[in-house]
Every structure is written in structure tokens, then in C-alpha cells.
Write a protein that holds these residues in place. Structure first.
Motif, mmCIF file in Angstrom:
data_model
loop_
_atom_site.group_PDB
_atom_site.id
_atom_site.type_symbol
_atom_site.label_atom_id
_atom_site.label_comp_id
_atom_site.label_asym_id
_atom_site.label_seq_id
_atom_site.Cartn_x
_atom_site.Cartn_y
_atom_site.Cartn_z
ATOM 1 N N ILE A 1 0.837 -1.207 0.000
ATOM 2 C CA ILE A 1 0.000 0.000 0.000
ATOM 3 C C ILE A 1 0.872 1.257 0.000
ATOM 4 N N LEU A 2 1.901 1.284 0.862
ATOM 5 C CA LEU A 2 2.764 2.458 0.965
ATOM 6 C C LEU A 2 3.646 2.630 -0.266
ATOM 7 N N THR A 3 3.787 1.577 -1.064
ATOM 8 C CA THR A 3 4.598 1.657 -2.278
ATOM 9 C C THR A 3 3.840 2.333 -3.420
ATOM 10 N N LEU A 4 2.527 2.395 -3.313
ATOM 11 C CA LEU A 4 1.709 2.937 -4.405
ATOM 12 C C LEU A 4 2.103 4.359 -4.825
ATOM 13 N N PRO A 5 2.372 5.306 -3.889
ATOM 14 C CA PRO A 5 2.792 6.648 -4.339
ATOM 15 C C PRO A 5 4.078 6.612 -5.174
ATOM 16 N N LEU A 6 5.014 5.753 -4.803
ATOM 17 C CA LEU A 6 6.252 5.633 -5.571
ATOM 18 C C LEU A 6 5.972 5.040 -6.950
ATOM 19 N N ALA A 7 5.040 4.088 -7.002
ATOM 20 C CA ALA A 7 4.676 3.488 -8.278
ATOM 21 C C ALA A 7 4.043 4.529 -9.206
ATOM 22 N N LEU A 8 3.185 5.379 -8.661
ATOM 23 C CA LEU A 8 2.559 6.434 -9.460
ATOM 24 C C LEU A 8 3.596 7.454 -9.928
ATOM 25 N N LEU A 9 4.600 7.719 -9.070
ATOM 26 C CA LEU A 9 5.686 8.619 -9.471
ATOM 27 C C LEU A 9 6.471 8.015 -10.632
ATOM 28 N N LEU A 10 6.671 6.695 -10.603
ATOM 29 C CA LEU A 10 7.348 6.013 -11.712
ATOM 30 C C LEU A 10 6.562 6.181 -13.010
ATOM 31 N N LEU A 11 5.229 6.089 -12.925
ATOM 32 C CA LEU A 11 4.391 6.302 -14.105
ATOM 33 C C LEU A 11 4.586 7.709 -14.664
ATOM 34 N N ALA A 12 4.650 8.683 -13.761
ATOM 35 C CA ALA A 12 4.813 10.074 -14.205
ATOM 36 C C ALA A 12 6.162 10.269 -14.899
ATOM 37 N N VAL A 13 7.203 9.645 -14.350
ATOM 38 C CA VAL A 13 8.542 9.778 -14.935
ATOM 39 C C VAL A 13 8.611 9.093 -16.295
ATOM 40 N N GLN A 14 7.908 7.977 -16.441
ATOM 41 C CA GLN A 14 7.971 7.175 -17.663
ATOM 42 C C GLN A 14 6.792 7.441 -18.616
ATOM 43 N N TYR A 15 6.098 8.564 -18.435
ATOM 44 C CA TYR A 15 4.850 8.768 -19.176
ATOM 45 C C TYR A 15 5.035 8.737 -20.687
ATOM 46 N N ARG A 16 6.204 9.115 -21.193
ATOM 47 C CA ARG A 16 6.454 9.108 -22.633
ATOM 48 C C ARG A 16 6.598 7.694 -23.191
ATOM 49 N N SER A 17 6.886 6.745 -22.313
ATOM 50 C CA SER A 17 7.133 5.371 -22.772
ATOM 51 C C SER A 17 6.009 4.409 -22.411
ATOM 52 N N LEU A 18 4.911 4.921 -21.862
ATOM 53 C CA LEU A 18 3.843 4.043 -21.400
ATOM 54 C C LEU A 18 3.158 3.350 -22.575
ATOM 55 N N SER A 19 2.905 2.065 -22.384
ATOM 56 C CA SER A 19 2.220 1.272 -23.402
ATOM 57 C C SER A 19 1.493 0.144 -22.686
ATOM 58 N N LEU A 20 0.218 -0.024 -22.969
ATOM 59 C CA LEU A 20 -0.574 -1.004 -22.231
ATOM 60 C C LEU A 20 -1.508 -1.743 -23.178
ATOM 61 N N ASP A 21 -1.602 -3.047 -23.021
ATOM 62 C CA ASP A 21 -2.604 -3.819 -23.744
ATOM 63 C C ASP A 21 -3.249 -4.811 -22.780
ATOM 64 N N VAL A 22 -4.310 -5.456 -23.233
ATOM 65 C CA VAL A 22 -5.097 -6.314 -22.347
ATOM 66 C C VAL A 22 -4.278 -7.490 -21.842
ATOM 67 N N ALA A 23 -3.575 -8.165 -22.730
ATOM 68 C CA ALA A 23 -2.812 -9.348 -22.338
ATOM 69 C C ALA A 23 -1.709 -8.993 -21.346
ATOM 70 N N GLY A 24 -0.974 -7.916 -21.627
ATOM 71 C CA GLY A 24 0.088 -7.496 -20.720
ATOM 72 C C GLY A 24 -0.451 -7.107 -19.356
ATOM 73 N N GLY A 25 -1.582 -6.386 -19.349
ATOM 74 C CA GLY A 25 -2.206 -6.015 -18.084
ATOM 75 C C GLY A 25 -2.660 -7.239 -17.300
ATOM 76 N N LEU A 26 -3.162 -8.260 -18.000
ATOM 77 C CA LEU A 26 -3.599 -9.488 -17.335
ATOM 78 C C LEU A 26 -2.425 -10.215 -16.707
ATOM 79 N N TYR A 27 -1.301 -10.280 -17.420
ATOM 80 C CA TYR A 27 -0.110 -10.929 -16.849
ATOM 81 C C TYR A 27 0.358 -10.195 -15.593
ATOM 82 N N ALA A 28 0.339 -8.871 -15.636
ATOM 83 C CA ALA A 28 0.747 -8.083 -14.469
ATOM 84 C C ALA A 28 -0.226 -8.286 -13.312
ATOM 85 N N LEU A 29 -1.515 -8.361 -13.629
ATOM 86 C CA LEU A 29 -2.533 -8.592 -12.599
ATOM 87 C C LEU A 29 -2.345 -9.951 -11.931
#
Length: 284
Positions: free
Chosen positions: A183-211
Motif C-alpha cells: 500500500i505504501l509503495t503505491l505513491p512511488l509506483a505512481l511517481l514512476l508512471l509520471a517519470v515514464q509517461y512518454r514510454s507508457l504502453s498497455l494492452d489487455v494481455a500485458g495487463g492481465l499478466y501483471a494482474l
């Protein structure tokens, strides 16, 4: 006070131990599946894994009527968990399933062994030399050697996971502690998203594997491990983890057609044999 451990049938402990080791190995396979067969990026994989792990572990803790109370080391644990999860994801873009699991496992174990030595504990010097030598051989330049940058990232993930595990031993309820760390790691994870926003790429299969990696392989896997760990001897708890890199390599070979060279196989066996000697000496 820690909860009292009740006696359990041997077959149940054995079955859940096998399931736990399979879940740990599945983490490596799911990451490789995501990065090799889908377009998901490492930051998105990390965030989905952390979020789903936080939800799963929180539900498990609440189902067991264990209140989520923060402690002194929770923020440090969260930082280490974030470093582990992020480095794990970025490393698995360029390293095979079995190789990544071996580097991760060896780095975590060597950090904990080093911590024990620093505290004055005795260990098998032969085993330590074997483990380090095997790891050097495994990473030595050659056609079969993994990417050095990926290996270093995975080693960083292993060191972070080893530190996280050492902090976790200080708590009375590992499930609650791990849930809070996610739970406490979530803010850091969101910060990582902000830093990597130019490289973000998501699809259903990849999201399912991560889930699946976050909820089943991590969340349920960690909860099962905490249950079986207190019902077996210390040497057994350490020894059964030797199966994780082997299972990961098998999964990678069967599912992703990854090959294992003779050098990789020999060096991996040397690393695992060295760590096994250290665990044996620790038990003595």
C-alpha cells in the motif's frame, strides 16, 4: 504477540510448499511473457503488479481479522519493495526467465548471508566462495551470458528483496507487514508512471499478466509462504527456495522455448550448491 502455530498434516504443508514455489517461479514467467509477447511497458507492469498485490494482501489480512497498523520500518520496507518490483520489471525485458530468477535469488540470499556475517554468525566459507564463483561464471562474458545491464538490475532487485525480507522478520504478522508495504509503495509506483509517461504502453494481455503476477503469484504466493515457513525447519525453508530458479528455467524452456546453455546450467548448479552449503552450516 505472534500467533500460535497449530500442527498441520504433513501432506498439506508439502502441497502448499509446492504451490508456493510454483507461484514464485510464475512471477518470473509472467514478467517474461508480458515483455516478450505483449506491448506493455515495465512501469505499467510494475504499477499493476503492486496495486493488485496491495488489494489481494489487504483482503487476506482483513479476512484474518488482522488490523493494518503501520510500524517504524514500514516506509523503509515500502522503498525496498518498490526498488525490487521496479528493477525486476525493467530487468526482465532483456534477461531470460531462468537466468533472471537465478540472479535475483542469489543476490537476495547473499545479502542475507552477508548480514548474518556482519552480526557475527558463522557460515560455510566454502559455500560462500562457491556461490560467488558460480555467479561470476554465470555472468562472465560469452555467447550465453545475459545482458550485463539486465543482470545488474536484477541483482539490485535481489538485494532490495533480501533487505525487505530481513525487515519482514522483525514483525509479528508478515502478511500485514507485506500488505502495508504494498500500500505504501503505491505513491512511488505512481511517481514512476509520471517519470515514464512518454514510454507508457498497455494492452489487455500485458495487463492481465501483471494482474496475475501481483494478485496470485505475489499476493497469494506470499501469504502461502508465510503460512508454510513457520511450519518447517529453518534449513528446509531455505532449501526449498533452491527450487525457484530451476522451476523458472523449466517454465521458460517449456512456455517460451528459451534455451539453457551448458555454461548456464553448470554455473547455476554451482551457485545453488554453494547456497545449500551455507544453509546447512547455518542450521548446524
Amino acid at each position: 504477540m505472534p500467533a500460535r502455530v497449530t500442527a498441520s498434516p504433513v501432506w498439506l504443508v508439502l502441497l502448499l510448499t509446492c504451490l508456493t514455489m510454483t507461484a514464485f517461479a510464475a512471477n518470473s514467467l509472467l514478467a517474461r511473457l508480458a515483455f516478450q509477447t505483449t506491448s506493455i511497458d515495465a512501469a505499467s507492469f510494475t504499477v499493476i503488479r503492486i496495486l493488485s498485490g496491495a488489494v489481494t494482501l489487504s483482503l487476506i489480512a482483513l479476512a484474518g481479522r488482522q488490523p493494518l497498523k503501520t510500524g517504524k520500518t514500514d516506509w523503509l520496507s515500502a522503498l525496498l519493495l518498490f526498488v525490487y518490483a521496479a528493477a525486476f520489471s525493467f530487468a526482465y525485458r532483456h534477461i531470460s526467465t531462468g537466468a533472471g530468477a537465478l540472479v535475483l535469488f542469489a543476490a537476495a540470499q547473499l545479502l542475507m548471508i552477508g548480514y548474518g556475517l556482519w552480526r557475527g554468525e558463522r557460515t560455510s566459507i566454502t559455500g560462500l566462495i562457491l556461490a560467488l564463483g558460480g555467479l561470476v561464471l554465470f555472468l562472465s562474458p560469452g555467447a550465453a551470458a545475459p545482458s550485463l545491464s539486465a543482470a545488474l538490475l536484477m541483482a539490485l532487485a535481489g538485494f532490495a528483496w533480501g533487505g525487505f525480507s530481513l525487515l519482514g522478520k522483525q514483525g509479528d504478522s508478515p502478511v500485514v507487514g507485506t500488505a502495508l508495504s504494498f500500500i505504501l509503495t503505491l505513491p512511488l509506483a505512481l511517481l514512476l508512471l509520471a517519470v515514464q509517461y512518454r514510454s507508457l504502453s498497455l494492452d489487455v494481455a500485458g495487463g492481465l499478466y501483471a494482474l496475475l503476477s501481483g494478485s496470485l503469484a505475489s499476493g497469494v504466493g506470499y501469504a502461502l509462504w508465510y503460512w508454510v515457513r513457520v511450519r518447517m525447519a529453518a534449513i528446509t525453508a531455505g532449501a526449498v527456495q533452491l527450487s525457484v530458479p530451476v522451476l523458472s528455467a523449466i517454465f521458460g524452456a517449456v512456455v517460451l522455448r528459451e534455451t539453457v546453455s551448458l555454461q548456464e546450467a553448470i554455473s547455476a548448479l554451482v551457485v545453488l550448491a554453494g547456497i545449500a552449503l551455507v544453509i546447512r552450516q547455518e542450521r548446524r
